[in-house]
Structures are given as C-alpha cells and as structure tokens.
Design a protein around this motif. Structure first.
Motif, PDB file in Angstrom:
ATOM      1  N   VAL A 128      -8.257  -1.173  -4.029  1.00  0.00           N
ATOM      2  CA  VAL A 128      -7.604  -2.279  -3.332  1.00  0.00           C
ATOM      3  C   VAL A 128      -7.109  -3.316  -4.337  1.00  0.00           C
ATOM      4  O   VAL A 128      -5.981  -3.803  -4.244  1.00  0.00           O
ATOM      5  N   ARG A 129      -7.947  -3.654  -5.303  1.00  0.00           N
ATOM      6  CA  ARG A 129      -7.533  -4.630  -6.318  1.00  0.00           C
ATOM      7  C   ARG A 129      -6.326  -4.131  -7.101  1.00  0.00           C
ATOM      8  O   ARG A 129      -5.369  -4.886  -7.338  1.00  0.00           O
ATOM      9  N   TYR A 132      -3.234  -4.274  -4.909  1.00  0.00           N
ATOM     10  CA  TYR A 132      -2.804  -5.669  -4.760  1.00  0.00           C
ATOM     11  C   TYR A 132      -2.053  -6.133  -6.011  1.00  0.00           C
ATOM     12  O   TYR A 132      -0.964  -6.715  -5.925  1.00  0.00           O
ATOM     13  N   ASP A 133      -2.626  -5.887  -7.176  1.00  0.00           N
ATOM     14  CA  ASP A 133      -1.991  -6.311  -8.427  1.00  0.00           C
ATOM     15  C   ASP A 133      -0.630  -5.646  -8.624  1.00  0.00           C
ATOM     16  O   ASP A 133       0.291  -6.260  -9.176  1.00  0.00           O
ATOM     17  N   ALA A 134      -0.509  -4.403  -8.161  1.00  0.00           N
ATOM     18  CA  ALA A 134       0.756  -3.692  -8.322  1.00  0.00           C
ATOM     19  C   ALA A 134       1.851  -4.262  -7.434  1.00  0.00           C
ATOM     20  O   ALA A 134       3.045  -4.204  -7.780  1.00  0.00           O
ATOM     21  N   LEU A 211      -5.281  -7.600   2.797  1.00  0.00           N
ATOM     22  CA  LEU A 211      -6.114  -6.892   1.831  1.00  0.00           C
ATOM     23  C   LEU A 211      -6.727  -5.642   2.446  1.00  0.00           C
ATOM     24  O   LEU A 211      -6.785  -4.581   1.804  1.00  0.00           O
ATOM     25  N   ASN A 212      -7.179  -5.743   3.688  1.00  0.00           N
ATOM     26  CA  ASN A 212      -7.740  -4.563   4.352  1.00  0.00           C
ATOM     27  C   ASN A 212      -6.703  -3.461   4.503  1.00  0.00           C
ATOM     28  O   ASN A 212      -7.020  -2.271   4.425  1.00  0.00           O
ATOM     29  N   SER A 213      -5.448  -3.840   4.728  1.00  0.00           N
ATOM     30  CA  SER A 213      -4.390  -2.835   4.883  1.00  0.00           C
ATOM     31  C   SER A 213      -4.174  -2.038   3.597  1.00  0.00           C
ATOM     32  O   SER A 213      -3.724  -0.891   3.646  1.00  0.00           O
ATOM     33  N   LEU A 214      -4.505  -2.635   2.459  1.00  0.00           N
ATOM     34  CA  LEU A 214      -4.308  -1.943   1.186  1.00  0.00           C
ATOM     35  C   LEU A 214      -5.313  -0.822   0.981  1.00  0.00           C
ATOM     36  O   LEU A 214      -5.142   0.011   0.085  1.00  0.00           O
ATOM     37  N   ALA A 215      -6.359  -0.801   1.816  1.00  0.00           N
ATOM     38  CA  ALA A 215      -7.362   0.254   1.704  1.00  0.00           C
ATOM     39  C   ALA A 215      -7.008   1.468   2.556  1.00  0.00           C
ATOM     40  O   ALA A 215      -7.732   2.465   2.552  1.00  0.00           O
ATOM     41  N   SER A 218      -3.179   6.127   3.498  1.00  0.00           N
ATOM     42  CA  SER A 218      -1.777   6.429   3.187  1.00  0.00           C
ATOM     43  C   SER A 218      -1.291   5.646   1.966  1.00  0.00           C
ATOM     44  O   SER A 218      -0.390   6.072   1.261  1.00  0.00           O
ATOM     45  N   LEU A 219      -1.923   4.479   1.735  1.00  0.00           N
ATOM     46  CA  LEU A 219      -1.543   3.680   0.575  1.00  0.00           C
ATOM     47  C   LEU A 219      -2.274   4.126  -0.691  1.00  0.00           C
ATOM     48  O   LEU A 219      -1.820   3.862  -1.787  1.00  0.00           O
ATOM     49  N   MET A 220      -3.393   4.778  -0.510  1.00  0.00           N
ATOM     50  CA  MET A 220      -4.201   5.161  -1.655  1.00  0.00           C
ATOM     51  C   MET A 220      -3.866   6.564  -2.183  1.00  0.00           C
ATOM     52  O   MET A 220      -4.339   6.971  -3.209  1.00  0.00           O
ATOM     53  N   SER A 221      -3.035   7.292  -1.435  1.00  0.00           N
ATOM     54  CA  SER A 221      -2.735   8.676  -1.846  1.00  0.00           C
ATOM     55  C   SER A 221      -1.702   8.689  -2.953  1.00  0.00           C
ATOM     56  O   SER A 221      -1.003   7.745  -3.176  1.00  0.00           O
TER      57      SER A 221
END
Length: 221
Positions: A128-129, A132-134, A211-215, A218-221
């Motif tokens: 998540v961090r 977010y930074d990206a 922030l929760n949406s970043l977890a 589909s965003l982590m793949s």
C-alpha cells in the motif's frame, strides 16, 4: 485576523498534537504578530476531545452535524463573523509544520492547496505504501486537494459559495468552485502536513478509504 478551522469527531488521541502544532504555526515571525484564532469544531464527540481542546485555551464550538462539509462551513461562518480575512483548514488527526500559515500568506494567492505526508504506515502493508508513493506527486504545481492542508482568503471563499453540505469531497468541490470564479490558486509542496493513515478513520470516501482502495488485489497485481 487569520482563522484556523479544525473539524473533530472523537479525536482525543490526535487532537493534542494537532493543536500544539497550530499554536506554534500561529506564532511564526513572518506573520508579524497578526492575530490567529484557532477554532475546534467538536462534532458529536463522546470521548475526551472537548477537554483536550479546551485545555489549550483555543476556541471551541459544539455541534452535531456528523457531516464534514457542514462542520467546515459552520466553522468558516463563525470565523468570518469574527473578522477573519484568511481561513486555514486542517484535520484533527494532522500536524502542520511551523511555517504552515506563513507559507500560505507569502504565496499571495486567493487559495493555497498543500500536500500531505504519512509518517506512520504501520496499519498498512508495504505494498500500500509503495502504491501510494507511486501515485502521489509531492511537487510544486501538483493537483492534490486535501482538507487537511487548505487555505483560502475570506473574499474568495464567499464568492465561491463556501463549503457544500457534503459528507465527503467538500474540499474538492470548494476548489472547483474557486476555479470556476477565476480564483488564483497556489499548488504548493512547501508546507506539507503530516496526517494519519489509520484504518479507523472518521470520514467515509476520504483519505482513509483511498488508502484502503490501494490494497485491492486488482491494484496489487
């Protein structure tokens, strides 16, 4: 006079640090002694937030809106009635830098949109961090809008119609209305505010939900 408005709903764990930072920023030498009044809008608090705020001798106002747009708008009205020429907004779970107000005033704009940073990511995964930074651009002329780091001159605020009675995104709508009337907006990264990344956040569809949406997988793949 410069007026600072802070909405607070059950923020006893964060409010002390927030107010201390606002008091320090209010005494910045570049403000040349201009009066600064801090108003904590205590919105339906059932914890010790009222006592924390009053222990610092700042202005307090009790309300039961449970709507951040209404709370910010009511706080702005109170400060305008007290003669504020500039309105500065932050959140109760945030800490402003010493030069926060001085930077806003030095920019000579109708409104100032600042950035935020997170100092404690312990409630989130490393992914998540990194995500977010990206996605976040902590640079001059960014286009981020945060109620935790926003300032606007009283005249422009009134011309734009003020905050709408919205449970979320009231800050975005205000900035859009300021753009509509041709207000001069400064998008600065020089006065970053430290804000909370807690999962037990107070405002739906706000920073915590983002922030929760970043977890999401589909965003982590």
């Amino acid at each position: 006079m410069i007026g600072i408005i802070v909405p607070a709903h059950n923020e006893e764990d964060f409010l002390d640090d927030c107010i201390k930072s606002l008091i320090a920023a209010s005494a910045h030498e570049e403000l040349a002694g201009e009066p600064v009044e801090i108003l904590i809008m205590l919105d339906d608090c059932t914890d010790d937030s009222v006592s924390v705020a009053r222990s610092h001798g700042v202005l307090t106002h009790l309300c039961e809106y449970r709507n951040v747009g209404m709370t910010r708008a009511a706080g702005a009205r109170l400060m305008l009635e007290r003669g504020a020429r500039w309105l500065a907004f932050t959140d109760a779970d945030s800490v402003v830098p010493y030069a926060w107000l001085a930077e806003q005033m030095n920019l000579k704009a109708d409104a100032v949109c600042g950035i935020v940073q997170v100092s404690d990511w312990s409630e989130h995964t490393e992914q998540v961090r990194l995500r977010y930074d990206a996605l976040y651009r902590p640079v001059e002329d960014h286009r981020h809008i945060h109620g935790a780091n926003l300032g606007v001159c009283a005249k422009a605020y009134q011309r734009a119609g003020g905050f709408k009675s919205l449970p979320a995104h009231e800050d975005v709508h205000l900035v859009e209305d300021l753009q509509r009337i041709g207000a001069r907006i400064a998008w600065t990264a020089r006065n970053s505010v430290v804000t909370s990344a807690r999962k037990n956040y107070r405002c739906k569809e706000g920073f915590g939900d983002y922030l929760n949406s970043l977890a999401a997988p589909s965003l982590m793949s």
